[in-house]
Design a protein around this motif. Structure first.
Motif, PDB file in Angstrom:
ATOM      1  N   VAL A 142       0.785  -1.335  -0.157  1.00  0.00           N
ATOM      2  CA  VAL A 142       0.026  -0.061  -0.008  1.00  0.00           C
ATOM      3  C   VAL A 142       1.119   1.619   0.074  1.00  0.00           C
ATOM      4  O   VAL A 142       0.530   2.014  -0.245  1.00  0.00           O
ATOM      5  CB  VAL A 142      -0.897   0.031   1.055  1.00  0.00           C
ATOM      6  CG1 VAL A 142      -1.276   1.535   1.913  1.00  0.00           C
ATOM      7  CG2 VAL A 142      -2.119  -1.264   1.161  1.00  0.00           C
ATOM      8  N   ARG A 143       1.443   0.963   0.617  1.00  0.00           N
ATOM      9  CA  ARG A 143       2.734   2.713   0.789  1.00  0.00           C
ATOM     10  C   ARG A 143       4.584   1.659   1.139  1.00  0.00           C
ATOM     11  O   ARG A 143       4.443   0.923   1.571  1.00  0.00           O
ATOM     12  CB  ARG A 143       2.422   3.344   2.563  1.00  0.00           C
ATOM     13  CG  ARG A 143       1.097   4.198   1.829  1.00  0.00           C
ATOM     14  CD  ARG A 143       1.285   5.239   1.072  1.00  0.00           C
ATOM     15  NE  ARG A 143       1.991   6.741   0.874  1.00  0.00           N
ATOM     16  CZ  ARG A 143       1.420   7.088   1.722  1.00  0.00           C
ATOM     17  NH1 ARG A 143       0.317   7.477   2.254  1.00  0.00           N
ATOM     18  NH2 ARG A 143       2.417   8.280   1.962  1.00  0.00           N
ATOM     19  N   GLY A 144       5.214   2.341   0.434  1.00  0.00           N
ATOM     20  CA  GLY A 144       6.696   2.086   0.357  1.00  0.00           C
ATOM     21  C   GLY A 144       7.277   2.325   2.350  1.00  0.00           C
ATOM     22  O   GLY A 144       6.635   3.356   2.698  1.00  0.00           O
ATOM     23  N   SER A 237       5.894  12.065   5.402  1.00  0.00           N
ATOM     24  CA  SER A 237       6.376  12.850   6.883  1.00  0.00           C
ATOM     25  C   SER A 237       6.028  11.475   7.339  1.00  0.00           C
ATOM     26  O   SER A 237       7.033  10.889   8.459  1.00  0.00           O
ATOM     27  CB  SER A 237       6.158  13.972   6.965  1.00  0.00           C
ATOM     28  OG  SER A 237       4.817  14.162   7.683  1.00  0.00           O
ATOM     29  N   LEU A 238       4.805  11.435   7.526  1.00  0.00           N
ATOM     30  CA  LEU A 238       4.715   9.950   8.819  1.00  0.00           C
ATOM     31  C   LEU A 238       4.674   8.750   8.158  1.00  0.00           C
ATOM     32  O   LEU A 238       5.328   8.335   9.002  1.00  0.00           O
ATOM     33  CB  LEU A 238       3.132  10.680   9.019  1.00  0.00           C
ATOM     34  CG  LEU A 238       2.757  11.645  10.188  1.00  0.00           C
ATOM     35  CD1 LEU A 238       1.262  11.636  10.331  1.00  0.00           C
ATOM     36  CD2 LEU A 238       3.335  12.301  11.212  1.00  0.00           C
ATOM     37  N   VAL A 239       4.568   8.381   7.177  1.00  0.00           N
ATOM     38  CA  VAL A 239       5.169   6.645   6.859  1.00  0.00           C
ATOM     39  C   VAL A 239       6.128   6.873   6.752  1.00  0.00           C
ATOM     40  O   VAL A 239       6.891   5.769   7.602  1.00  0.00           O
ATOM     41  CB  VAL A 239       4.037   7.393   5.603  1.00  0.00           C
ATOM     42  CG1 VAL A 239       4.643   5.682   4.561  1.00  0.00           C
ATOM     43  CG2 VAL A 239       2.940   7.103   4.958  1.00  0.00           C
ATOM     44  N   ALA A 240       7.385   7.968   6.901  1.00  0.00           N
ATOM     45  CA  ALA A 240       8.827   7.982   6.765  1.00  0.00           C
ATOM     46  C   ALA A 240       8.786   7.463   7.867  1.00  0.00           C
ATOM     47  O   ALA A 240      10.377   7.106   8.596  1.00  0.00           O
ATOM     48  CB  ALA A 240       9.045   9.112   6.612  1.00  0.00           C
ATOM     49  N   LYS A 241       8.419   7.904   9.887  1.00  0.00           N
ATOM     50  CA  LYS A 241       8.969   7.382  10.536  1.00  0.00           C
ATOM     51  C   LYS A 241       8.144   6.420  10.936  1.00  0.00           C
ATOM     52  O   LYS A 241       8.359   5.635  12.234  1.00  0.00           O
ATOM     53  CB  LYS A 241       8.049   8.330  11.497  1.00  0.00           C
ATOM     54  CG  LYS A 241       8.387   9.926  12.191  1.00  0.00           C
ATOM     55  CD  LYS A 241       7.373  10.077  12.528  1.00  0.00           C
ATOM     56  CE  LYS A 241       8.410  12.314  11.880  1.00  0.00           C
ATOM     57  NZ  LYS A 241       7.668  13.216  12.974  1.00  0.00           N
ATOM     58  N   LEU A 242       7.833   5.352  10.463  1.00  0.00           N
ATOM     59  CA  LEU A 242       6.659   3.832  10.313  1.00  0.00           C
ATOM     60  C   LEU A 242       7.914   3.023  10.697  1.00  0.00           C
ATOM     61  O   LEU A 242       8.930   3.282  10.123  1.00  0.00           O
ATOM     62  CB  LEU A 242       6.014   3.618   9.964  1.00  0.00           C
ATOM     63  CG  LEU A 242       3.818   4.482   9.605  1.00  0.00           C
ATOM     64  CD1 LEU A 242       3.448   3.999   8.594  1.00  0.00           C
ATOM     65  CD2 LEU A 242       3.714   3.668  10.997  1.00  0.00           C
TER      66      LEU A 242
END
Length: 243
Positions: A142-144, A237-242
């Protein structure tokens, strides 16, 4: 082969835990099942143990042997009404980054093998039986995310392919579904540290496949539906913190 049913389902990559439950559930619904995998020994044992010999035919199929796909399809005992692509391969992201062979195998099995055989099936206009194609994808696509983006990229590609295939086949009234799946209690996930409350059982996921409706994206389990929706709308920006 004793075929007493009106419809046939072809399961490709039928040796996975989810696929085996699909075999059982489709058979219970009256389908004749063609179960195809490289590991025919394990499949035959499963079929015999579950007393499904009269309802299931086991065939050899190698998703990455592209040159064999046309012959495999041409020799099917009957043209299928439903096709399920359940083949999958996974190595962890660190290994995929350092060893291209692992990354390549994921690309071959999860995407290229699917496109190869499903293109053959989808373009066979002589098969008037075909009603539905179901592909098993993943929330990872779904997201990288940095923890699994190599594997996720193969599933994202597969989902995109299925979306286009759905449009291609719409005029023939053939449905295409993408099962976007989270954690399942299967051998592919053995040894991984997973949130126990999010793990689904193979028979539950299989039920979602067997009872697939008209929606393109099917996300089993309400918790995973919520996670799917959050992933879709999160800013980068939040996906990068996952993880």
């Amino acid at each position: 082969m004793n075929q007493n049913t009106s419809k046939t389902v072809l399961i490709l990559g039928a040796n996975s835990d989810v696929a085996k439950q699909c075999i059982r559930q489709y058979a219970e619904k009256g389908f004749f099942v063609i179960a195809a995998s490289r590991n025919t020994k394990s499949l035959k044992e499963f079929v015999t143990e579950n007393r499904l010999d009269s309802k299931v035919s086991v065939l050899y199929f190698d998703s990455v042997d592209f040159n064999s796909h046309e012959t495999f399809y041409g020799k099917l005992p009957v043209q299928p009404h439903i096709v399920v692509y359940a083949a999958g391969f996974l190595v962890d992201n660190e290994k995929a980054l350092k060893d291209f062979k692992g990354a390549q195998q994921m690309m071959l099995v999860n995407y290229m093998g699917a496109v190869s055989i499903l293109n053959i099936i989808a373009t066979d206009r002589s098969n008037k039986n075909l009603e539905r194609i179901v592909g098993l994808s993943s929330l990872s696509g779904v997201r990288g995310r940095k923890s699994n983006f190599v594997y996720g990229s193969t599933k994202a590609a597969f989902t995109t392919y299925l979306a286009g295939l759905r449009q291609e086949l719409a005029s023939r009234n053939i449905k295409v579904n993408a099962l976007v799946i989270g954690y399942i209690r299967t051998k592919i996930n053995e040894g991984l540290q997973l949130n126990e409350s999010l793990i689904m059982e193979p028979d539950y996921v299989a039920k979602c496949i067997v009872n697939a409706g008209n929606s393109f994206t099917i996300v089993p389990n309400f918790k995973w539906k919520l996670i799917y929706l959050i992933l879709k709308i999160l800013p980068e920006s939040l996906v990068a913190k996952l993880p």
